[in-house]
Design an enzyme around this catalytic site. Structure first.
Site, PDB file in Angstrom:
ATOM      1  N   LEU A   1      -2.947   9.862   8.148  1.00 39.13           N
ATOM      2  CA  LEU A   1      -3.949   8.887   8.561  1.00 39.13           C
ATOM      3  C   LEU A   1      -3.558   7.484   8.095  1.00 39.13           C
ATOM      4  O   LEU A   1      -3.663   6.514   8.841  1.00 39.13           O
ATOM      5  CB  LEU A   1      -5.320   9.271   7.992  1.00 39.13           C
ATOM      6  CG  LEU A   1      -6.439   8.233   8.146  1.00 39.13           C
ATOM      7  CD1 LEU A   1      -6.755   7.990   9.632  1.00 39.13           C
ATOM      8  CD2 LEU A   1      -7.697   8.674   7.399  1.00 39.13           C
ATOM      9  N   GLU A   2      -3.081   7.389   6.864  1.00 38.58           N
ATOM     10  CA  GLU A   2      -2.643   6.103   6.326  1.00 38.58           C
ATOM     11  C   GLU A   2      -1.459   5.551   7.110  1.00 38.58           C
ATOM     12  O   GLU A   2      -1.403   4.358   7.417  1.00 38.58           O
ATOM     13  CB  GLU A   2      -2.265   6.262   4.846  1.00 38.58           C
ATOM     14  CG  GLU A   2      -3.434   6.618   3.963  1.00 38.58           C
ATOM     15  CD  GLU A   2      -2.994   7.054   2.576  1.00 38.58           C
ATOM     16  OE1 GLU A   2      -3.835   7.079   1.666  1.00 38.58           O
ATOM     17  OE2 GLU A   2      -1.796   7.398   2.410  1.00 38.58           O
ATOM     18  N   LEU A   3      -0.522   6.440   7.455  1.00 36.61           N
ATOM     19  CA  LEU A   3       0.658   6.001   8.210  1.00 36.61           C
ATOM     20  C   LEU A   3       0.256   5.485   9.585  1.00 36.61           C
ATOM     21  O   LEU A   3       0.683   4.404  10.012  1.00 36.61           O
ATOM     22  CB  LEU A   3       1.661   7.153   8.339  1.00 36.61           C
ATOM     23  CG  LEU A   3       2.882   6.894   9.216  1.00 36.61           C
ATOM     24  CD1 LEU A   3       3.706   5.729   8.672  1.00 36.61           C
ATOM     25  CD2 LEU A   3       3.751   8.149   9.318  1.00 36.61           C
TER      26      LEU A   3
ATOM     27  N   TYR B   1       0.873  -1.176   0.000  1.00 36.81           N
ATOM     28  CA  TYR B   1       0.000   0.000   0.000  1.00 36.81           C
ATOM     29  C   TYR B   1       0.904   1.218   0.000  1.00 36.81           C
ATOM     30  O   TYR B   1       1.780   1.377   0.859  1.00 36.81           O
ATOM     31  CB  TYR B   1      -0.910   0.021   1.230  1.00 36.81           C
ATOM     32  CG  TYR B   1      -1.846   1.211   1.250  1.00 36.81           C
ATOM     33  CD1 TYR B   1      -3.098   1.136   0.660  1.00 36.81           C
ATOM     34  CD2 TYR B   1      -1.469   2.402   1.845  1.00 36.81           C
ATOM     35  CE1 TYR B   1      -3.961   2.217   0.656  1.00 36.81           C
ATOM     36  CE2 TYR B   1      -2.315   3.505   1.844  1.00 36.81           C
ATOM     37  CZ  TYR B   1      -3.555   3.409   1.253  1.00 36.81           C
ATOM     38  OH  TYR B   1      -4.398   4.500   1.246  1.00 36.81           O
TER      39      TYR B   1
ATOM     40  N   SER C   1       1.575   5.096   0.459  1.00 38.79           N
ATOM     41  CA  SER C   1       1.079   6.293   1.143  1.00 38.79           C
ATOM     42  C   SER C   1       1.973   7.460   0.752  1.00 38.79           C
ATOM     43  O   SER C   1       3.191   7.398   0.888  1.00 38.79           O
ATOM     44  CB  SER C   1       1.104   6.078   2.660  1.00 38.79           C
ATOM     45  OG  SER C   1       0.720   7.263   3.330  1.00 38.79           O
TER      46      SER C   1
END
Length: 327
Positions: A283-285, A210, A212
């Protein structure tokens, strides 16, 4: 008499006959010699029992015979080499030669040192076993000595083989290090493809990575063109890129968490734009780290796109900084 007074002495007698003057001359040579009390048989300095000569097959042999002759009145001095009892005069082999040199003793008039050298070119194994004897004599005596000949021993074969083996091993190690340094990524991928276990079997994941990143035109181009081109097109990884793979109309937070759970690794493209609080990237991290931590297996890849000055302000980076090699 001493040495400074030796030389030619001329006697001149002058007389007159019928008014004419005549000179009669006679010259004699006076030579200074050592006292007869110092007369001795020859003294051989070499060869001797202390020094030995070593030659390998095919080398040129050179043997030196050095003899000191004191002055002996009305005596001749002789010195010669013999090979298996034969003198040089009896040997017709052109490889065998003898040279002679004399050096007078200034301290003992009439005495001298004679050096006679024996040369043999390209000696054979049989010639190394021959008897080489130097002899000398004068009226008072004679002397003979054999030269000690040994075959020169080369480097033991096992040492040569060991040195060659170590050299070859060192060369191969250096080549391996160079190859690994240049093609380490290709080697890792080759190992994983042929010998590694397939981590995709039974893990329920849909994506390998994924991605980011900060949502701006510059970094989107880097991710979608450069990064995706290398990882997907060249190495065959399946990437999850939110802006590309998400369906319109969904809730961003829910879809982000769903994509992260379906991915085996989290790849973070670090840049100053990434650290702005409240962005989707952070937020993804955060979600990715929490999800991986809950599974007990943090697999994080950090790619620095641009340097960050205020890295410490983002607490997630403090955690992720220790995980850059966990993937």
């Amino acid at each position: 008499m001493s040495l400074p007074f030796q030389g030619n002495y001329t006697c001149i007698v002058t007389y007159e006959d019928t008014g004419r003057i005549y000179n009669l001359t006679r010259t004699i040579c006076i030579k200074a010699v050592a006292s007869s009390l110092d007369a001795k048989p020859p003294v051989m300095r070499s060869p001797n029992d202390i020094v030995s000569y070593q030659f390998a097959v095919g080398e040129d042999m050179q043997l030196t015979c050095e003899v000191y002759f004191s002055y002996v009145q009305n005596s001749s001095n002789e010195i010669w080499w013999t090979i298996n009892g034969k003198r040089k005069e009896d040997i017709t082999d052109p490889r065998v030669n003898v040279t002679e040199r004399s050096e007078l003793d200034e301290m003992n008039p009439g005495a001298k040192t004679i050096t006679k050298k024996l040369y043999i070119k390209n000696i054979s194994p049989d010639e190394l076993k021959h008897n080489y004897t130097c002899s000398a004599k004068n009226h008072l005596g004679s002397i003979s000595r054999q030269a000690l000949i040994k075959e020169k021993v080369g480097t033991p074969r096992y040492i040569t083989e060991l040195a060659c083996g170590l050299g070859a091993t060192l060369f191969l190690v250096i080549c391996f290090i160079v190859v690994y340094h240049v093609y380490w990524l290709e080697l890792v991928l080759f190992y994983r493809a042929h010998f590694g276990t397939d981590e995709t079997i039974g893990d329920g994941k849909e994506y390998d990575v994924y991605v980011s990143y900060a949502r701006n035109a510059e970094e989107e181009e880097f991710v979608l063109v450069t990064l995706r081109g290398i990882l997907e097109n060249e190495f065959g990884y399946k990437l999850c890129i939110f802006d590309r793979d998400s369906l319109p109309g969904g809730i961003i937070t829910d879809e982000t968490l769903s994509f992260i759970k379906k991915s085996r690794r989290l790849l973070v493209v670090i840049s100053p734009s990434y650290v702005h609080q409240g962005t989707q990237a952070l937020l993804e991290l955060k979600a990715g780290l929490e999800n991986m931590a809950s599974q007990g297996n943090i697999r994080l890849v950090l790619v620095q796109y641009k340097a960050i000055k205020n890295k410490k302000k983002v607490k997630e980076f403090k955690t992720s900084s220790i995980c850059t090699q966990c993937y």
